[in-house]
Write a protein that holds these residues in place. Structure first.
Motif, PDB file in Angstrom:
ATOM      1  N   UNK A  50      97.895  36.895  15.739  1.00  0.00           N
ATOM      2  CA  UNK A  50      96.610  37.596  15.578  1.00  0.00           C
ATOM      3  C   UNK A  50      96.678  39.034  16.065  1.00  0.00           C
ATOM      4  N   UNK A  51      97.312  39.249  17.207  1.00  0.00           N
ATOM      5  CA  UNK A  51      97.290  40.573  17.826  1.00  0.00           C
ATOM      6  C   UNK A  51      98.421  41.501  17.406  1.00  0.00           C
ATOM      7  N   UNK A  52      99.595  40.950  17.126  1.00  0.00           N
ATOM      8  CA  UNK A  52     100.752  41.816  16.879  1.00  0.00           C
ATOM      9  C   UNK A  52     101.320  41.735  15.469  1.00  0.00           C
ATOM     10  N   UNK A  54      99.549  40.289  12.361  1.00  0.00           N
ATOM     11  CA  UNK A  54      98.571  40.632  11.336  1.00  0.00           C
ATOM     12  C   UNK A  54      97.490  41.576  11.849  1.00  0.00           C
ATOM     13  N   UNK A  55      97.448  41.781  13.149  1.00  0.00           N
ATOM     14  CA  UNK A  55      96.576  42.762  13.806  1.00  0.00           C
ATOM     15  C   UNK A  55      95.130  42.675  13.325  1.00  0.00           C
ATOM     16  N   UNK A  56      94.526  41.539  13.568  1.00  0.00           N
ATOM     17  CA  UNK A  56      93.142  41.340  13.169  1.00  0.00           C
ATOM     18  C   UNK A  56      92.320  40.855  14.350  1.00  0.00           C
ATOM     19  N   UNK A  57      91.115  41.348  14.447  1.00  0.00           N
ATOM     20  CA  UNK A  57      90.232  40.965  15.539  1.00  0.00           C
ATOM     21  C   UNK A  57      88.901  40.411  15.048  1.00  0.00           C
ATOM     22  N   UNK A  58      88.737  40.277  13.742  1.00  0.00           N
ATOM     23  CA  UNK A  58      87.465  39.779  13.234  1.00  0.00           C
ATOM     24  C   UNK A  58      87.535  38.285  12.957  1.00  0.00           C
ATOM     25  N   UNK A  59      86.380  37.646  12.962  1.00  0.00           N
ATOM     26  CA  UNK A  59      86.259  36.213  12.680  1.00  0.00           C
ATOM     27  C   UNK A  59      87.229  35.369  13.508  1.00  0.00           C
ATOM     28  N   UNK A  60      87.288  35.650  14.792  1.00  0.00           N
ATOM     29  CA  UNK A  60      88.261  34.984  15.652  1.00  0.00           C
ATOM     30  C   UNK A  60      88.015  33.479  15.730  1.00  0.00           C
TER      31      UNK A  60
END
Length: 125
Positions: A50-52, A54-60
């Motif tokens: 998630x963080x490194x 695909x680098x996404x922070x939405x809809x966790x």
């Protein structure tokens, strides 16, 4: 993205295999060992991907639930195949695990890339 995914997968695969063998030392039930190792390595994998990767922070919350649903399915497939290779074909459990996980690598990448962390979810956030 594939290189970042490969690196995070390598770290988590080593951890998963080490935990699998540690649990197997105490309890030779492949299903038990697979699921408990995957709970730990999967938690780290979710964070890394998630963080490194695909680098996404939405809809966790959605991604987390979808990820763990997928992990349960893929771990069941993996444990079934490892059990078959170990019990029916006589493979060493670690060799069977590494072989199966290597085969599932690209399926896991594609599923996570396009369905869990894919662009569809980024556009609709």
């Amino acid at each position: 993205v594939l290189i970042r995914y490969s690196m995070s997968s390598l770290v988590c695969s080593i951890l998963d295999s080490a935990l699998f063998m540690l649990f197997f030392f105490f309890n030779s039930n492949i299903w038990f060992c697979s699921f408990y190792a995957r709970i730990i390595s999967g938690s780290i994998n979710f964070f890394l991907v998630r963080n490194y990767v695909f680098k996404t922070n939405n809809k966790i919350i959605f991604r987390f639930c979808f990820f763990w649903g997928y992990v349960l399915i893929i771990t069941s497939i993996s444990a079934s195949l490892i059990s078959y290779m170990t019990l029916k074909l006589g493979f060493n459990p670690l060799i069977a695990k590494i072989s199966i996980e290597t085969l599932l690598f690209f399926l896991n990448f594609l599923f996570q890339r396009f369905l869990i962390f894919g662009r569809f979810h980024k556009k609709n956030s």
